[in-house]
Enzyme design. Structure first.
Site, short mmCIF file in Angstrom:
data_model
loop_
_atom_site.label_atom_id
_atom_site.label_comp_id
_atom_site.label_asym_id
_atom_site.label_seq_id
_atom_site.Cartn_x
_atom_site.Cartn_y
_atom_site.Cartn_z
N SER A 170 -1.93 3.87 2.10
CA SER A 170 -0.62 3.18 2.07
C SER A 170 -0.51 2.90 3.61
CB SER A 170 0.49 4.07 1.76
OG SER A 170 1.75 3.25 1.35
N ASP A 219 -0.26 0.90 -4.85
CA ASP A 219 -0.12 2.09 -3.90
C ASP A 219 -0.91 3.10 -3.99
OD1 ASP A 219 0.39 3.75 -2.05
OD2 ASP A 219 2.78 3.65 -2.39
#
Length: 300
Positions: free
Chosen positions: A59, A187
Site C-alpha cells: 500500500s 490493497d
C-alpha cells in the site's frame, strides 16, 4: 523490537561504517497517510549510510518503497511530500488535471462516485523520479497486492511499476480495483500488511516498519460507519501481523507513533513527520546493535 540475540545498545550510531558491515533489507507497511512516517525511516538510513539490498512494500509502503528504490533520498521525499500534500491549491490543481477528458471517459466502466481511479491519481501525484518499470529501479523492489477473485496474495516485482503500486494501494471502497495480468487486484494489506517475508535471504538483517496503528478514541463515542470500516481493517491487519511475527519475525521491527492519524490525513504531512521523528533514533540504535552483534560474532 530486535529479534533473536540482538539487544538494544546505548551509544552513538555508526554512520558510514554501516556500509562496510552487514547488509539490510527493509519492508515498509501499509497504513494510508500514516505511512508518511516512512520518510523518517528513509532519512535515518541515509544518515547511517545504509543502502538496502532489497525493499518490499504494501500500500503506502509500496509507494514510499518505489521512491526509495528509484534513488530518492529521504530529504527529497520529505520536500516533495510537504510541497505536494500540505497545500490545498496544489492538491486541487493536480486533481483538476486528472479530470476526465470527456463525458464518455467519465462514464467508462459505469458511474462510480464512491471510487477513484488510483492509477490516474498516482500518475498525477508521484514524482517524475519514479520510473515506469521495476527493471529501471536502482534497488530491487517487490510489492504485494491481493487477488480479489483468486483469494490470495500476489507478489509483483517486474513489469509495469505504476499498475503494481496502484494495485497494492487500492483500498476497497475508496479506490476501484486494478486489472493487471488478467486479475482483479486490491490493497495488498488485506493479505500481507508488512511483506517482510519477501526479503528472506536477501540481506543479513531485515527491518520491518508497521504504520497501521489501531482505532483510537473515546469509549463513550460511537464510531461513524467510515471510522468503523477503517478501524476494522486496522484490527484485521494487526491480527495478521501478530501471527507473522510469531512464526518468523524480522530482525528489527519498529512502530512509529502515528496511531492518532487517520488513513486519509495526507494534508497533515508535517504533523505526521514531526510526531514520528523519534523513530529515527530507534532505528539508528537498532542498526547499531545489529552491527555490534556481527562484530562480536566475528571476534569469537
Amino acid at each position: 523490537m530486535i529479534a533473536g540475540d540482538l539487544a538494544d545498545t546505548e551509544g552513538t550510531t555508526r554512520g558510514d561504517s554501516a556500509v562496510a558491515g552487514p547488509t539490510f533489507a527493509i519492508a515498509l507497511g501499509g497504513g494510508g497517510a500514516r505511512g508518511i512516517a516512512h520518510i523518517n525511516i528513509i532519512e535515518a538510513l541515509d544518515e547511517l549510510g545504509v543502502k538496502p539490498t532489497a525493499i518490499s512494500g504494501s500500500s503506502i509502503g509500496a509507494i514510499m518503497g518505489a521512491g526509495m528504490a528509484a534513488g530518492m533520498s529521504g530529504r527529497q521525499m520529505r520536500e516533495y511530500a510537504v510541497a505536494t500534500l500540505s497545500r490545498r491549491g496544489e492538491i486541487a490543481a493536480r486533481l483538476w488535471r486528472l479530470r476526465p477528458a470527456s463525458f464518455g471517459e467519465m462514464l467508462g466502466g459505469g458511474i462510480r462516485f464512491s471510487q477513484f481511479n488510483i492509477e490516474r491519481v498516482l500518475k498525477g501525484f508521484l514524482p517524475v523520479a519514479i520510473p515506469q518499470t521495476f527493471e529501471e529501479l536502482q534497488i530491487p523492489l517487490s510489492v504485494t497486492a491481493t487477488d480479489f477473485y483468486g483469494q490470495r496474495e500476489v507478489r509483483i516485482d517486474e513489469g509495469d511499476l505504476y499498475s503494481a503500486i496502484a494495485a497494492s494501494a487500492a483500498l476497497p471502497a475508496l479506490f476501484r480495483p486494478v486489472l493487471r495480468d488478467e486479475r482483479i487486484l486490491i490493497d495488498g494489506g488485506i493479505y500481507n500488511p508488512i511483506p517482510f517475508d519477501h526479503l528472506k535471504g536477501k540481506a543479513d538483517f531485515v527491518i520491518a516498519i508497521d504504520v497501521i496503528g489501531g482505532p483510537e478514541g473515546d469509549i463513550g463515542k460511537q464510531p461513524s460507519s467510515i471510522e468503523a470500516m477503517f478501524g476494522a481493517s486496522q484490527l484485521m491487519m494487526q491480527s495478521i501481523i501478530a501471527t507473522r511475527l510469531r512464526n518468523d519475525p524480522p530482525a528489527i521491527f519498529l512502530r512509529p507513533s502515528v496511531a492518532r492519524f487517520g488513513v486519509l490525513d495526507f494534508m497533515r504531512v508535517e504533523q505526521v513527520l514531526n510526531e514520528s521523528v523519534a523513530i529515527k533514533d530507534e532505528l539508528k540504535r537498532a542498526v547499531d546493535a545489529a552491527i555490534t552483534y556481527v562484530e562480536h560474532r566475528e571476534l569469537e
